[in-house]
Motif scaffolding. Structure first.
Motif: not given
Length: 121
Positions: A14-17, A39-41, A54-55, A90-91
């Motif tokens: 949820p806090d990936g950004d 940063v985008y979804n 998030f990417n 995170i990846d």
């Protein structure tokens, strides 16, 4: 000799950004020639559900590719990444190094191409 790498970065938390922003800050602080996409979804392509990632894609210059790849996996582990888990804290994957595509499947996916195009558009 230094090589320019492109790193695909993702998180489905949820806090990936924020997790991606932290990874980008780490890369920016430690590697020359740093640049990054927004940063985008994107929808998950591997979990078989409706989860959202998030990417981002980052570019930097590294002196030793093997060491850099090891450092990225150490960073993932330090952030709590467990590779057998569907929760991706995170990846960070080196997708391109110099003129070589190291991860063709990732390279062809929209989650990488959006950021890659921003950096090379």
């Amino acid at each position: 000799m230094a090589v320019v790498v492109y790193i695909g970065i993702g998180s489905n938390m949820p806090d990936g950004d924020k997790r991606i922003a932290d990874a980008l800050a780490f890369l920016s602080d430690h590697y020359a020639g740093f640049a990054c996409s927004d940063v985008y979804n994107t929808p998950s392509v591997s979990l078989g559900d409706d989860s959202v990632y998030f990417n981002s894609v980052a570019r930097c210059s590294v002196a030793d590719l093997r060491f850099f790849e090891q450092e990225m996996k150490q960073y993932e582990t330090a952030c709590g990444r467990v590779h057998a888990d569907k929760s991706v804290v995170i990846d960070l994957d080196v997708v391109v190094a110099g003129d070589e595509i190291l991860r063709p499947r990732d390279f062809g996916r929209e989650y990488f191409q959006i950021g890659y195009r921003q950096l090379n558009g």
